[in-house]
Design an enzyme around this catalytic site. Structure first.
Site, PDB file in Angstrom:
ATOM      1  N   ASP A  34      -2.364   4.310   1.640  1.00 14.41           N
ATOM      2  CA  ASP A  34      -3.590   3.993   0.891  1.00 14.41           C
ATOM      3  C   ASP A  34      -4.536   3.185   1.784  1.00 14.41           C
ATOM      4  OD1 ASP A  34      -2.781   5.293  -1.410  1.00 14.41           O
ATOM      5  OD2 ASP A  34      -1.839   3.507  -2.258  1.00 14.41           O
ATOM      6  N   GLU A  50      -2.323  15.732   3.055  1.00 19.65           N
ATOM      7  CA  GLU A  50      -2.864  16.423   4.229  1.00 19.65           C
ATOM      8  C   GLU A  50      -3.394  17.801   3.833  1.00 19.65           C
ATOM      9  OE1 GLU A  50      -1.249  16.951   8.639  1.00 19.65           O
ATOM     10  OE2 GLU A  50      -0.661  18.607   7.340  1.00 19.65           O
ATOM     11  N   GLU A  62       8.613   5.249  -2.940  1.00 17.03           N
ATOM     12  CA  GLU A  62       7.392   5.495  -3.705  1.00 17.03           C
ATOM     13  C   GLU A  62       7.367   4.522  -4.882  1.00 17.03           C
ATOM     14  OE1 GLU A  62       4.558   7.509  -3.338  1.00 17.03           O
ATOM     15  OE2 GLU A  62       4.102   6.245  -5.065  1.00 17.03           O
ATOM     16  N   LYS A 121     -12.466  -0.841   0.379  1.00 16.23           N
ATOM     17  CA  LYS A 121     -13.366  -1.975   0.123  1.00 16.23           C
ATOM     18  C   LYS A 121     -12.892  -3.214   0.877  1.00 16.23           C
ATOM     19  CE  LYS A 121     -14.929  -0.546  -4.418  1.00 16.23           C
ATOM     20  NZ  LYS A 121     -14.631  -0.560  -5.832  1.00 16.23           N
ATOM     21  N   ASP A 127       8.665  -1.269  -3.829  1.00  8.12           N
ATOM     22  CA  ASP A 127       7.555  -1.599  -2.934  1.00  8.12           C
ATOM     23  C   ASP A 127       8.065  -1.483  -1.495  1.00  8.12           C
ATOM     24  OD1 ASP A 127       5.503  -2.709  -1.464  1.00  8.12           O
ATOM     25  OD2 ASP A 127       5.861  -4.754  -2.178  1.00  8.12           O
ATOM     26  N   THR A 162       1.999  17.136   4.326  1.00  4.28           N
ATOM     27  CA  THR A 162       2.184  16.359   3.097  1.00  4.28           C
ATOM     28  C   THR A 162       1.155  16.886   2.090  1.00  4.28           C
ATOM     29  OG1 THR A 162       0.536  14.665   3.605  1.00  4.28           O
ATOM     30  CG2 THR A 162       2.767  14.308   4.448  1.00  4.28           C
TER      31      THR A 162
HETATM   32  C1  LIG Z   1      -2.559   8.419  -0.383  1.00  6.32           C
HETATM   33  S1  LIG Z   1      -0.961   8.694  -1.067  1.00  6.32           S
HETATM   34  C2  LIG Z   1      -0.157   9.712   0.184  1.00  6.32           C
HETATM   35  C3  LIG Z   1       1.095  10.366  -0.326  1.00  6.32           C
HETATM   36  C4  LIG Z   1       1.834  11.219   0.725  1.00  6.32           C
HETATM   37  N1  LIG Z   1       2.276  10.421   1.849  1.00  6.32           N
HETATM   38  C5  LIG Z   1       0.968  12.364   1.205  1.00  6.32           C
HETATM   39  O1  LIG Z   1       0.496  12.316   2.341  1.00  6.32           O
HETATM   40  O2  LIG Z   1       0.779  13.296   0.407  1.00  6.32           O
HETATM   41  C6  LIG Z   1      -0.193   7.115  -0.807  1.00  6.32           C
HETATM   42  C7  LIG Z   1       1.115   7.012  -1.554  1.00  6.32           C
HETATM   43  O3  LIG Z   1       1.777   5.813  -1.185  1.00  6.32           O
HETATM   44  C8  LIG Z   1       2.260   5.155  -2.335  1.00  6.32           C
HETATM   45  N2  LIG Z   1       2.328   3.731  -1.997  1.00  6.32           N
HETATM   46  C9  LIG Z   1       1.292   2.955  -1.632  1.00  6.32           C
HETATM   47  N3  LIG Z   1       1.718   1.714  -1.346  1.00  6.32           N
HETATM   48  C10 LIG Z   1       3.059   1.713  -1.521  1.00  6.32           C
HETATM   49  C11 LIG Z   1       4.073   0.723  -1.394  1.00  6.32           C
HETATM   50  N4  LIG Z   1       3.782  -0.536  -1.003  1.00  6.32           N
HETATM   51  N5  LIG Z   1       5.340   1.058  -1.659  1.00  6.32           N
HETATM   52  C12 LIG Z   1       5.654   2.323  -2.047  1.00  6.32           C
HETATM   53  N6  LIG Z   1       4.738   3.304  -2.201  1.00  6.32           N
HETATM   54  C13 LIG Z   1       3.456   3.008  -1.937  1.00  6.32           C
HETATM   55  C14 LIG Z   1       1.249   5.515  -3.410  1.00  6.32           C
HETATM   56  O4  LIG Z   1       1.774   5.372  -4.717  1.00  6.32           O
HETATM   57  C15 LIG Z   1       0.927   6.969  -3.059  1.00  6.32           C
HETATM   58  O5  LIG Z   1       1.817   7.878  -3.666  1.00  6.32           O
END
Ligand SMILES: C[S@@+](CC[C@H](N)C(=O)[O-])C[C@H]1O[C@@H](n2cnc3c(N)ncnc32)[C@H](O)[C@@H]1O
Length: 202
Positions: free
Chosen positions: A108, A184, A58, A112, A85, A181
């Site tokens: 994510d 979800e 995360e 856009k 990352d 999650t």
């Molecule tokens: C839409 S949230 C979904 C969180 C979780 N998987 C859930 O379903 O509740 C996307 C998560 O991925 C993390 N994230 C996005 N890109 C990432 C990356 N490249 N490396 C680590 N974390 C990332 C974001 O900070 C966020 O917490």
């Protein structure tokens, strides 16, 4: 309570190549969740499967701390939360074949057009992801974004090492039809649709 210092991992303290097994004092199989957010999925899975190790990745400091604190309060010894990352980790740092499963739930969507290059699931990422999976390992992906799902299908179907398998699999994370999650659960209340795929590494 398991020490936060053990659960929350400063990736800077590990070598350029990141041997995830060095984070645990056993050689149990390792499952990785990318973008673990608040850690709801990891918490449930780690409690259900003490014979497996779980690593959540995360990059948002707020969620990283929240998830690590949560695992610590439940005294889980088989979970680590990495703040880094995930794309860089998978593409450049993990050892080949080190994972028995990779979970990607609600990545994510960057809806856009001009932001879509930031999406995680792209051909270069998927090529690297496949190499981190051991033979027979599971890859599971779920999104609520129909257009991103089309991209995910295209990217995964280009990898001959990925054999499609049923998504629902109580052994590997689904409870009935849900992975439970935090996103979800939230989106379910809003009545959104979910799109999901699972594969076995051949
Ligand atoms: C839409 S949230 C979904 C969180 C979780 N998987 C859930 O379903 O509740 C996307 C998560 O991925 C993390 N994230 C996005 N890109 C990432 C990356 N490249 N490396 C680590 N974390 C990332 C974001 O900070 C966020 O917490």
């Amino acid at each position: 309570m398991t020490g936060l210092d053990t659960i929350a991992v400063d990736l800077g303290s590990l070598g350029e190549q990141t041997d995830l097994s060095s984070l645990f004092d056993n050689d149990h199989p390792i499952e990785l969740e990318i973008g673990c957010g608040k850690g709801g999925f990891l918490l449930r899975q780690a409690q259900a499967h003490p014979e497996r190790n779980y690593v959540g990745v995360e990059w948002a400091n707020k969620y990283y701390k929240f998830a690590a604190d949560r695992m610590s309060r439940w005294s889980l010894t088989n979970v680590r939360i990495l703040r880094t990352d995930a794309k860089n980790l998978v593409m450049h740092r993990l050892l080949p074949g080190c994972l028995s499963a990779m979970h990607i739930y609600h990545p994510d969507p960057w809806p856009k057009k001009r932001h879509q290059k930031k999406r995680l699931i792209q051909p270069d990422f998927m090529t690297a992801a496949v190499h981190t999976l051991s033979m027979g390992a599971r890859l599971a992906i779920q999104t609520d974004h129909a257009e991103y799902f089309e991209q995910i299908k295209t990217v995964t179907s280009a990898r001959p090492e990925l054999e499609p398998i049923p998504f629902e699999d109580a052994e590997h994370g689904t409870v009935g039809e849900a992975v439970e999650t935090n996103f979800e659960i939230k989106y379910q209340r809003e009545g959104r649709s979910f799109y999901r795929l699972a594969f076995r590494r051949r």
